[in-house]
Design a protein around this motif. Structure first.
Motif, PDB file in Angstrom:
ATOM      1  N   THR A   1       0.837  -1.205   0.000  1.00 22.32           N
ATOM      2  CA  THR A   1       0.000   0.000   0.000  1.00 22.32           C
ATOM      3  C   THR A   1       0.866   1.248   0.000  1.00 22.32           C
ATOM      4  N   LEU A   2       1.918   1.218   0.789  1.00 28.56           N
ATOM      5  CA  LEU A   2       2.846   2.353   0.829  1.00 28.56           C
ATOM      6  C   LEU A   2       3.448   2.597  -0.549  1.00 28.56           C
ATOM      7  N   ASP A   3       3.771   1.521  -1.238  1.00 30.43           N
ATOM      8  CA  ASP A   3       4.321   1.617  -2.595  1.00 30.43           C
ATOM      9  C   ASP A   3       3.297   2.242  -3.547  1.00 30.43           C
ATOM     10  N   THR A   4       2.043   1.796  -3.436  1.00 29.45           N
ATOM     11  CA  THR A   4       0.967   2.309  -4.282  1.00 29.45           C
ATOM     12  C   THR A   4       0.731   3.801  -4.049  1.00 29.45           C
ATOM     13  N   VAL A   5       0.619   4.178  -2.771  1.00 29.92           N
ATOM     14  CA  VAL A   5       0.350   5.575  -2.416  1.00 29.92           C
ATOM     15  C   VAL A   5       1.539   6.469  -2.781  1.00 29.92           C
ATOM     16  N   SER A   6       2.755   5.967  -2.621  1.00 27.24           N
ATOM     17  CA  SER A   6       3.960   6.729  -2.974  1.00 27.24           C
ATOM     18  C   SER A   6       4.018   7.003  -4.469  1.00 27.24           C
ATOM     19  N   LYS A   7       3.605   6.021  -5.258  1.00 29.46           N
ATOM     20  CA  LYS A   7       3.562   6.212  -6.717  1.00 29.46           C
ATOM     21  C   LYS A   7       2.516   7.257  -7.098  1.00 29.46           C
ATOM     22  N   LEU A   8       1.404   7.262  -6.386  1.00 27.69           N
ATOM     23  CA  LEU A   8       0.370   8.280  -6.625  1.00 27.69           C
ATOM     24  C   LEU A   8       0.908   9.670  -6.306  1.00 27.69           C
ATOM     25  N   ALA A   9       1.682   9.742  -5.236  1.00 29.01           N
ATOM     26  CA  ALA A   9       2.256  11.029  -4.809  1.00 29.01           C
ATOM     27  C   ALA A   9       3.221  11.582  -5.853  1.00 29.01           C
ATOM     28  N   ALA A  10       3.841  10.675  -6.601  1.00 25.90           N
ATOM     29  CA  ALA A  10       4.830  11.090  -7.603  1.00 25.90           C
ATOM     30  C   ALA A  10       4.205  11.444  -8.953  1.00 25.90           C
ATOM     31  N   GLN A  11       2.912  11.224  -9.070  1.00 26.00           N
ATOM     32  CA  GLN A  11       2.226  11.517 -10.329  1.00 26.00           C
ATOM     33  C   GLN A  11       2.212  13.016 -10.616  1.00 26.00           C
ATOM     34  N   LYS A  12       2.295  13.344 -11.898  1.00 17.34           N
ATOM     35  CA  LYS A  12       2.229  14.754 -12.303  1.00 17.34           C
ATOM     36  C   LYS A  12       0.762  15.162 -12.463  1.00 17.34           C
ATOM     37  N   GLY A  13       0.517  16.432 -12.284  1.00 19.91           N
ATOM     38  CA  GLY A  13      -0.834  16.947 -12.492  1.00 19.91           C
ATOM     39  C   GLY A  13      -1.722  16.920 -11.268  1.00 19.91           C
ATOM     40  N   LEU A  14      -1.167  16.582 -10.104  1.00 14.10           N
ATOM     41  CA  LEU A  14      -1.954  16.578  -8.875  1.00 14.10           C
ATOM     42  C   LEU A  14      -2.196  18.012  -8.408  1.00 14.10           C
ATOM     43  N   THR A  15      -3.363  18.244  -7.843  1.00 15.90           N
ATOM     44  CA  THR A  15      -3.638  19.556  -7.263  1.00 15.90           C
ATOM     45  C   THR A  15      -2.891  19.651  -5.936  1.00 15.90           C
ATOM     46  N   SER A  16      -2.771  20.843  -5.409  1.00 13.32           N
ATOM     47  CA  SER A  16      -2.064  21.012  -4.136  1.00 13.32           C
ATOM     48  C   SER A  16      -2.771  20.257  -3.009  1.00 13.32           C
ATOM     49  N   SER A  17      -4.117  20.211  -3.074  1.00 13.70           N
ATOM     50  CA  SER A  17      -4.894  19.486  -2.066  1.00 13.70           C
ATOM     51  C   SER A  17      -4.643  17.983  -2.152  1.00 13.70           C
ATOM     52  N   GLU A  18      -4.613  17.480  -3.388  1.00 11.59           N
ATOM     53  CA  GLU A  18      -4.351  16.051  -3.595  1.00 11.59           C
ATOM     54  C   GLU A  18      -2.949  15.687  -3.122  1.00 11.59           C
ATOM     55  N   ALA A  19      -1.970  16.503  -3.481  1.00 11.52           N
ATOM     56  CA  ALA A  19      -0.572  16.252  -3.099  1.00 11.52           C
ATOM     57  C   ALA A  19      -0.406  16.242  -1.583  1.00 11.52           C
ATOM     58  N   ALA A  20      -1.080  17.195  -0.912  1.00 10.47           N
ATOM     59  CA  ALA A  20      -0.987  17.295   0.549  1.00 10.47           C
ATOM     60  C   ALA A  20      -1.621  16.081   1.230  1.00 10.47           C
ATOM     61  N   ALA A  21      -2.808  15.684   0.730  1.00  8.10           N
ATOM     62  CA  ALA A  21      -3.530  14.538   1.308  1.00  8.10           C
ATOM     63  C   ALA A  21      -2.745  13.246   1.127  1.00  8.10           C
ATOM     64  N   ILE A  22      -2.162  13.065  -0.055  1.00  8.72           N
ATOM     65  CA  ILE A  22      -1.401  11.847  -0.334  1.00  8.72           C
ATOM     66  C   ILE A  22      -0.110  11.822   0.476  1.00  8.72           C
ATOM     67  N   LYS A  23       0.529  12.983   0.616  1.00  9.46           N
ATOM     68  CA  LYS A  23       1.757  13.063   1.410  1.00  9.46           C
ATOM     69  C   LYS A  23       1.490  12.655   2.862  1.00  9.46           C
ATOM     70  N   ASP A  24       0.389  13.167   3.409  1.00  8.41           N
ATOM     71  CA  ASP A  24       0.009  12.805   4.782  1.00  8.41           C
ATOM     72  C   ASP A  24      -0.250  11.304   4.896  1.00  8.41           C
ATOM     73  N   CYS A  25      -0.893  10.772   3.861  1.00  4.48           N
ATOM     74  CA  CYS A  25      -1.233   9.345   3.854  1.00  4.48           C
ATOM     75  C   CYS A  25       0.028   8.485   3.823  1.00  4.48           C
ATOM     76  N   VAL A  26       1.007   8.897   3.043  1.00  5.88           N
ATOM     77  CA  VAL A  26       2.282   8.168   2.970  1.00  5.88           C
ATOM     78  C   VAL A  26       2.911   8.091   4.353  1.00  5.88           C
ATOM     79  N   GLU A  27       2.876   9.201   5.087  1.00  2.91           N
ATOM     80  CA  GLU A  27       3.432   9.241   6.439  1.00  2.91           C
ATOM     81  C   GLU A  27       2.643   8.342   7.392  1.00  2.91           C
ATOM     82  N   ASN A  28       1.316   8.369   7.250  1.00  4.80           N
ATOM     83  CA  ASN A  28       0.454   7.540   8.095  1.00  4.80           C
ATOM     84  C   ASN A  28       0.719   6.049   7.887  1.00  4.80           C
TER      85      ASN A  28
END
Length: 202
Positions: free
Chosen positions: A88-115
């Motif tokens: 799951t961490l691998d999946t979410v980390s790959k999502l975080a690296a995707q281009k075209g994310l909004t600032s809200s999406e990037a922030a939410a995914i970053k928090d999720c990676v840490e969680n």
């Protein structure tokens, strides 16, 4: 006299062959019966969990090593959960690296990676504490079990925090669904592992 000896010898060989065949048959029956005993143990144990079918599906391959040992079953459940959390961490980390994310999406995914990262650490601590239960030294098993359950509860909280982090934020449905489905799988496995641990006697 010679004829009698030959006949007697032939009968002896036939008898030996029949006995060996019978022994092999009994051994085969026992070998076929044993794995069923082990898988039935896992199935019965999984009935006490929140998600019994997922529990059995994820742990049935460990039947030979678990046999009918409740502690080994709990360790297997934790091992499976840790691996799922890493995926799951691998999946979410790959999502975080995707281009075209909004600032809200990037922030939410970053928090999720840490969680999820925190959750993995807590699950590892649980597995480490479980190892102490099998120690021959005079350890405080009640304290260890309490520690295991505390780490497990913390892991579940972190997993929930990941999905809660998307609430109220402008995040695309596709991103939200990918994260949620991945986290949900781990959360279910964690819940099952905790259920098995709660039923463990020591």
């Amino acid at each position: 006299m010679e004829v009698y000896t030959l006949k007697n010898s032939g009968s002896h060989h036939v008898l030996t062959f029949l006995l060996l065949t019978l022994l092999l048959f009994i051994t085969h029956i026992q070998a076929a019966k044993t794995p069923t005993t082990y898988t039935n143990f896992i199935k019965t144990s999984c009935n006490s969990t929140t998600y019994p079918s997922l529990c059995y599906k994820s742990l049935s391959s460990y039947a030979a090593s678990v046999q009918t040992n409740p502690k080994k079953l709990c360790n297997a459940a934790l091992t499976v959960t840790i691996q799922a959390a890493r995926n799951t961490l691998d999946t979410v980390s790959k999502l975080a690296a995707q281009k075209g994310l909004t600032s809200s999406e990037a922030a939410a995914i970053k928090d999720c990676v840490e969680n999820v990262g925190d959750s993995i650490d807590e699950l590892k601590q649980s597995l480490k504490a479980m190892g102490g239960l099998g120690s021959s030294t005079d350890v405080d098993k009640e304290f260890l079990m309490s520690s295991v359950k505390t780490w497990m509860s913390a892991a579940i909280t972190d997993e929930d925090t990941c999905t809660d982090g998307f609430a109220g934020r402008k995040v695309s449905v596709s991103v939200k669904n990918k994260v949620r489905s991945s986290i949900l799988g781990v959360a279910k496995l964690t819940s099952n592992a905790l259920s098995l641990i709660n039923h463990l006697t020591y």
